[in-house]
Design an enzyme around this catalytic site. Sequence first.
Site, short mmCIF file in Angstrom:
data_model
loop_
_atom_site.label_atom_id
_atom_site.label_comp_id
_atom_site.label_asym_id
_atom_site.label_seq_id
_atom_site.Cartn_x
_atom_site.Cartn_y
_atom_site.Cartn_z
N CYS A 65 0.84 -1.20 0.00
CA CYS A 65 0.00 0.00 0.00
C CYS A 65 0.87 1.25 0.00
O CYS A 65 1.86 1.32 0.74
CB CYS A 65 -0.92 0.01 1.23
SG CYS A 65 -2.06 1.41 1.26
N CYS A 69 -0.39 5.00 6.85
CA CYS A 69 -1.18 4.88 8.08
C CYS A 69 -0.36 4.14 9.15
O CYS A 69 0.04 2.99 8.95
CB CYS A 69 -2.47 4.13 7.81
SG CYS A 69 -3.48 4.86 6.49
N CYS A 72 -1.20 0.46 10.38
CA CYS A 72 -1.48 -0.59 9.40
C CYS A 72 -0.25 -1.42 9.02
O CYS A 72 0.79 -0.88 8.67
CB CYS A 72 -2.09 0.02 8.14
SG CYS A 72 -2.69 -1.22 6.97
N CYS A 109 -17.00 -9.34 3.64
CA CYS A 109 -16.37 -8.03 3.50
C CYS A 109 -15.15 -8.18 2.60
O CYS A 109 -14.17 -8.84 2.96
CB CYS A 109 -15.97 -7.49 4.87
SG CYS A 109 -17.35 -7.44 6.04
N CYS A 142 -20.01 -6.45 1.35
CA CYS A 142 -19.50 -5.12 1.64
C CYS A 142 -18.14 -4.98 0.97
O CYS A 142 -17.33 -5.90 0.99
CB CYS A 142 -19.36 -4.93 3.15
SG CYS A 142 -18.58 -3.39 3.64
N CYS A 202 -21.23 1.91 6.86
CA CYS A 202 -20.47 1.21 7.89
C CYS A 202 -19.14 1.93 8.04
O CYS A 202 -18.32 1.90 7.15
CB CYS A 202 -20.27 -0.25 7.50
SG CYS A 202 -19.14 -1.14 8.57
N ARG A 272 -20.00 -3.44 15.85
CA ARG A 272 -19.25 -4.65 15.52
C ARG A 272 -17.90 -4.65 16.25
O ARG A 272 -17.13 -3.71 16.12
CB ARG A 272 -19.02 -4.73 14.01
CG ARG A 272 -18.31 -6.00 13.55
CD ARG A 272 -18.12 -5.98 12.04
NE ARG A 272 -19.37 -5.67 11.37
CZ ARG A 272 -19.46 -5.00 10.22
NH1 ARG A 272 -18.37 -4.58 9.62
NH2 ARG A 272 -20.64 -4.75 9.68
#
Length: 409
Positions: A65, A69, A72, A109, A142, A202, A272
């Site tokens: 990526c 972040c 992560c 997901c 999702c 969400c 969740r």
Amino acid sequence: MDLLNTLVDKGLRRELPTREEALAVLATSDDDVLDVVAAAGKVRRHWFGRRVKLNYLVNLKSGLCPEDCSYCSQRLGSSTGILKYSWLKPDEASKAAAAGLAGGAKRVCLVASGRGPTDRDVDRVAGTIKAIKEQNEGVEVCACLGLLSDGQAERLREAGADAYNHNLNTSEGTYGEITTTHTYADRVDTVNKAHAAGLSACSGLIAGMGETDEDLVDVVFSLRELDPDSVPVNFLIPVEGTPLAKEWNLTPQRCLRILAMVRFVCPDVEVRIAGGREVHLRTMQPLALNLANSIFLGDYLTTEGQAGQADLEMIADAGFVVEGADEVTLPEHRAEAAGSVCGSHADAGCGSHAEAGCGSGCGSHVGVAATATATATATATATATVNEPRTDLVAVRRRGAGTDLAPNA
């Protein structure tokens, strides 16, 4: 406790607590944590009974990526040793999803690392959604693909996606401290785009990144303004090789207070428990089911989770039941609103988005909250002190999507 009685009454009426009340929940003592759980549990049971919705993650593209972040394990320059692979083919993703559905999940997901999808990526995901829905009647899908460009949310909706995830993660005031390659406003914009396209909202948070109580309340109040249908609560696991590797500051009691605060602020929303529950809640996980009505089954994106069968046994032993595929998750007033395009949630109960726009999704990069198998949890917990870093509970995922080994479902 007058505070808790007031919050229960407000939760049953779908009335927003004050910031002071939300902060007071986080400030309660460990001696009062069972009272806090009992109070928030009344609100949870009023809107969701004893049902627990199961969700299953499929990591379509892992690692590599370009974003930075801090939480992560898939970030730019990561040295975490996670699985790295490009896009799964639709049949591979569908096979991975089938394992979770067989274990009792009703929502799949689909997550992919990266800043955001290209139009070609959207086409890829559209094919995957079609394959999963053709082979699994009634499944919810999702997508969580990062920042969206104009028109992409609509294309995902047309392809059959039911929801889009993009978490706010932390407060606007501290967002720049954890990410520099995009902004808090970018995240809000993507949530708005997804919700405006008619996708279910969400959007959630990550706790344990060194934030203050005020930061936690800020982000949860911001989420209420966005009016998501579901709010994933991740508990950071400081993965070696990430900038937050030393942030071990959560206890089971603090996690319970955070979940209770989220329930009081968003009483009729699917709360969740996402990544990190096995590491930070540990043997207190069953108590958390009195606060949240939804969990992820099995492994996360890049790290291992509790065994799927252990999740099912935990739910049953705690007196809860797995929500069936034919059951509607949301209360009637929210379910009806969620069936139409953005603008229908004015009276939905977790806040009006008349000014803030809308929200959508399922848990961005939830795999950073690394978890270990139930066996490791059982053997290590007995000898560790409560606040001690639990690196023994961190295990990189080596099975399921992107491997030749069977997934944990």
